[in-house]
Design a protein around this motif. Structure first.
Motif, mmCIF file in Angstrom:
data_model
loop_
_atom_site.group_PDB
_atom_site.id
_atom_site.type_symbol
_atom_site.label_atom_id
_atom_site.label_comp_id
_atom_site.label_asym_id
_atom_site.label_seq_id
_atom_site.Cartn_x
_atom_site.Cartn_y
_atom_site.Cartn_z
ATOM 1 N N THR A 102 105.313 66.577 -19.494
ATOM 2 C CA THR A 102 105.040 66.557 -20.608
ATOM 3 C C THR A 102 105.066 68.546 -20.113
ATOM 4 O OG1 THR A 102 103.710 67.442 -22.255
ATOM 5 C CG2 THR A 102 102.224 67.110 -20.827
ATOM 6 N N THR A 103 105.332 68.823 -20.913
ATOM 7 C CA THR A 103 104.990 70.789 -21.581
ATOM 8 C C THR A 103 103.467 71.425 -20.946
ATOM 9 O OG1 THR A 103 107.590 70.756 -21.703
ATOM 10 C CG2 THR A 103 106.130 73.010 -21.955
ATOM 11 N N VAL A 104 103.399 72.338 -20.968
ATOM 12 C CA VAL A 104 102.038 73.093 -20.702
ATOM 13 C C VAL A 104 102.553 74.387 -21.593
ATOM 14 C CG1 VAL A 104 100.743 74.304 -19.895
ATOM 15 C CG2 VAL A 104 101.581 72.312 -18.466
ATOM 16 N N PRO A 105 101.829 74.433 -22.927
ATOM 17 C CA PRO A 105 101.523 75.779 -23.407
ATOM 18 C C PRO A 105 101.854 76.599 -22.959
ATOM 19 C CG PRO A 105 101.104 73.425 -24.779
ATOM 20 C CD PRO A 105 100.434 73.029 -23.095
ATOM 21 N N ALA A 106 102.167 77.928 -23.175
ATOM 22 C CA ALA A 106 101.841 79.403 -22.850
ATOM 23 C C ALA A 106 100.951 79.721 -23.393
ATOM 24 C CB ALA A 106 103.194 80.486 -23.741
ATOM 25 N N GLY A 107 99.982 80.071 -22.361
ATOM 26 C CA GLY A 107 98.715 80.616 -22.910
ATOM 27 C C GLY A 107 98.084 79.577 -21.941
ATOM 28 N N TRP A 108 97.521 78.807 -21.943
ATOM 29 C CA TRP A 108 97.021 77.682 -21.406
ATOM 30 C C TRP A 108 96.813 77.927 -19.944
ATOM 31 C CZ3 TRP A 108 97.017 72.494 -22.562
ATOM 32 C CH2 TRP A 108 97.006 72.193 -24.583
ATOM 33 N N ASN A 109 96.126 78.804 -19.500
ATOM 34 C CA ASN A 109 95.818 78.687 -17.827
ATOM 35 C C ASN A 109 94.792 77.370 -17.072
ATOM 36 O OD1 ASN A 109 96.956 81.996 -18.267
ATOM 37 N ND2 ASN A 109 94.874 81.096 -19.831
ATOM 38 N N SER A 110 95.877 77.317 -16.369
ATOM 39 C CA SER A 110 95.325 76.383 -15.551
ATOM 40 C C SER A 110 94.252 76.492 -14.431
ATOM 41 C CB SER A 110 96.175 75.417 -14.502
ATOM 42 O OG SER A 110 96.929 76.221 -13.696
ATOM 43 N N ARG A 111 93.510 75.743 -13.996
ATOM 44 C CA ARG A 111 92.446 75.889 -12.991
ATOM 45 C C ARG A 111 92.404 75.150 -12.362
ATOM 46 N NH1 ARG A 111 87.352 75.296 -17.471
ATOM 47 N NH2 ARG A 111 86.674 73.980 -18.109
ATOM 48 N N SER A 135 86.874 67.653 -10.965
ATOM 49 C CA SER A 135 85.878 66.290 -9.987
ATOM 50 C C SER A 135 87.129 65.593 -9.251
ATOM 51 C CB SER A 135 85.190 65.701 -10.859
ATOM 52 O OG SER A 135 85.663 64.567 -12.132
ATOM 53 N N THR A 136 87.655 63.912 -9.280
ATOM 54 C CA THR A 136 88.066 63.333 -8.842
ATOM 55 C C THR A 136 88.665 62.392 -9.893
ATOM 56 O OG1 THR A 136 86.603 62.187 -8.000
ATOM 57 C CG2 THR A 136 87.283 63.269 -6.693
ATOM 58 N N SER A 137 87.557 62.385 -11.002
ATOM 59 C CA SER A 137 88.090 61.748 -12.515
ATOM 60 C C SER A 137 88.693 62.898 -13.386
ATOM 61 C CB SER A 137 86.937 61.555 -13.222
ATOM 62 O OG SER A 137 86.262 62.713 -14.068
ATOM 63 N N ARG A 138 88.979 64.127 -12.909
ATOM 64 C CA ARG A 138 89.822 64.884 -13.989
ATOM 65 C C ARG A 138 91.298 65.157 -12.927
ATOM 66 N NH1 ARG A 138 85.727 69.814 -16.200
ATOM 67 N NH2 ARG A 138 84.024 68.159 -17.011
ATOM 68 N N LEU A 139 92.448 64.933 -14.126
ATOM 69 C CA LEU A 139 93.409 65.752 -13.142
ATOM 70 C C LEU A 139 94.442 67.158 -13.226
ATOM 71 C CD1 LEU A 139 95.512 61.925 -14.086
ATOM 72 C CD2 LEU A 139 94.244 62.777 -12.208
ATOM 73 N N ALA A 140 93.584 67.155 -14.691
ATOM 74 C CA ALA A 140 94.147 68.548 -15.155
ATOM 75 C C ALA A 140 93.212 69.590 -15.160
ATOM 76 C CB ALA A 140 95.202 68.255 -15.419
ATOM 77 N N GLU A 141 92.808 70.858 -15.075
ATOM 78 C CA GLU A 141 92.175 70.925 -16.790
ATOM 79 C C GLU A 141 92.709 72.729 -16.496
ATOM 80 O OE1 GLU A 141 88.211 72.239 -15.262
ATOM 81 O OE2 GLU A 141 87.765 70.150 -14.265
ATOM 82 N N TYR A 142 92.673 73.185 -18.140
ATOM 83 C CA TYR A 142 92.917 74.005 -18.868
ATOM 84 C C TYR A 142 92.639 75.220 -19.878
ATOM 85 C CZ TYR A 142 97.716 71.880 -17.225
ATOM 86 O OH TYR A 142 98.788 71.610 -16.392
ATOM 87 N N VAL A 143 92.901 76.173 -19.335
ATOM 88 C CA VAL A 143 91.210 77.696 -20.368
ATOM 89 C C VAL A 143 92.348 78.254 -21.041
ATOM 90 C CG1 VAL A 143 89.487 79.304 -20.393
ATOM 91 C CG2 VAL A 143 90.140 77.936 -18.441
ATOM 92 N N GLU A 160 89.147 74.352 -23.619
ATOM 93 C CA GLU A 160 89.448 74.266 -22.843
ATOM 94 C C GLU A 160 90.716 72.822 -22.952
ATOM 95 O OE1 GLU A 160 86.084 73.908 -19.884
ATOM 96 O OE2 GLU A 160 85.406 72.408 -20.948
ATOM 97 N N VAL A 161 90.948 72.330 -22.422
ATOM 98 C CA VAL A 161 91.776 71.498 -22.583
ATOM 99 C C VAL A 161 91.427 70.469 -20.984
ATOM 100 C CG1 VAL A 161 94.002 70.328 -22.402
ATOM 101 C CG2 VAL A 161 93.684 72.341 -23.556
ATOM 102 N N ILE A 162 91.126 69.600 -21.109
ATOM 103 C CA ILE A 162 90.948 68.711 -19.756
ATOM 104 C C ILE A 162 91.442 67.295 -19.812
ATOM 105 C CG2 ILE A 162 89.432 67.391 -18.340
ATOM 106 C CD1 ILE A 162 86.942 69.618 -19.348
ATOM 107 N N VAL A 163 92.273 66.720 -18.575
ATOM 108 C CA VAL A 163 92.360 65.183 -18.624
ATOM 109 C C VAL A 163 92.106 64.977 -18.210
ATOM 110 C CG1 VAL A 163 95.011 64.287 -18.197
ATOM 111 C CG2 VAL A 163 95.167 66.370 -19.290
#
Length: 180
Positions: free
Chosen positions: A34-43, A47-55, A66-69
């Motif tokens: 999927t495409t990460v929207p502009a303005g979402w900054n990854s970090r 934890s191992t239960s999180r595949l991705a995080e964005y601020v 924040e967005v957490i997957v």
């Protein structure tokens, strides 16, 4: 978490690769893109239960979201109803009335999606809950539970209601954009 899940999660995270930790562009989650929207900054995931995080925007939790997957392992993570009930218990209203919630069902190329949206004062704790001094007023959570053949992804957008409202369309496009 059982031993199989403990072994499976690091392997799945390694298949996510650098694209999950990169800036804007495409992210791969359980083999879906999927495409990460502009303005979402990854970090880096916390934890191992999180595949991705964005601020998103704002220097702190009073202005930013924040967005957490999450991925807990195939067949793990609870039912849609159990998750919605848990999230609902983390919110309250000033007058004690029921927390406004909106539930919708949708689909994507990856699988069925259940969206839950809750608004109010948020007080989340690990386990038994949290104290009143940690509660944040004017918060919104939009959570998507994406049921795929590879396992269930839980994707959450959380933060001050105004910021979440501004990011709602981008979040929906991110979730609905999941495809092989």
């Amino acid at each position: 978490m059982n031993r199989r899940s403990a072994l499976l999660i690091p392997a799945l995270i390694s298949t996510v690769g650098a694209s999950a930790l990169g800036a804007q562009g495409t992210v791969t989650l359980l083999g879906y893109h999927t495409t990460v929207p502009a303005g979402w900054n990854s970090r880096p995931p916390a934890s191992t239960s999180r595949l991705a995080e964005y601020v998103i925007g704002g220097a702190d939790s009073t202005t930013g979201a924040e967005v957490i997957v999450y991925f807990f392992g195939k067949g793990v993570g609870g039912t849609v109803a159990a998750n919605v009930a848990r999230w609902e218990s983390q919110f309250s209203t000033p007058d004690g009335s029921p927390v406004p919630k909106f539930l919708t069902i949708d689909s994507t190329a990856a699988g069925n999606i259940s969206f839950a949206e809750l608004r109010g004062t948020y007080a989340r704790g690990i386990g038994a809950g949290s104290s009143a001094d940690q509660a944040r007023t004017g918060q919104t959570l939009i959570a998507a539970i994406v049921e795929t053949p590879r396992g269930t992804l839980t994707i959450q957008l959380f933060g001050p209601s105004a910021r979440v409202a501004a990011e709602r369309a981008a979040f929906m496009a991110f979730v609905r954009g999941l495809k092989e």
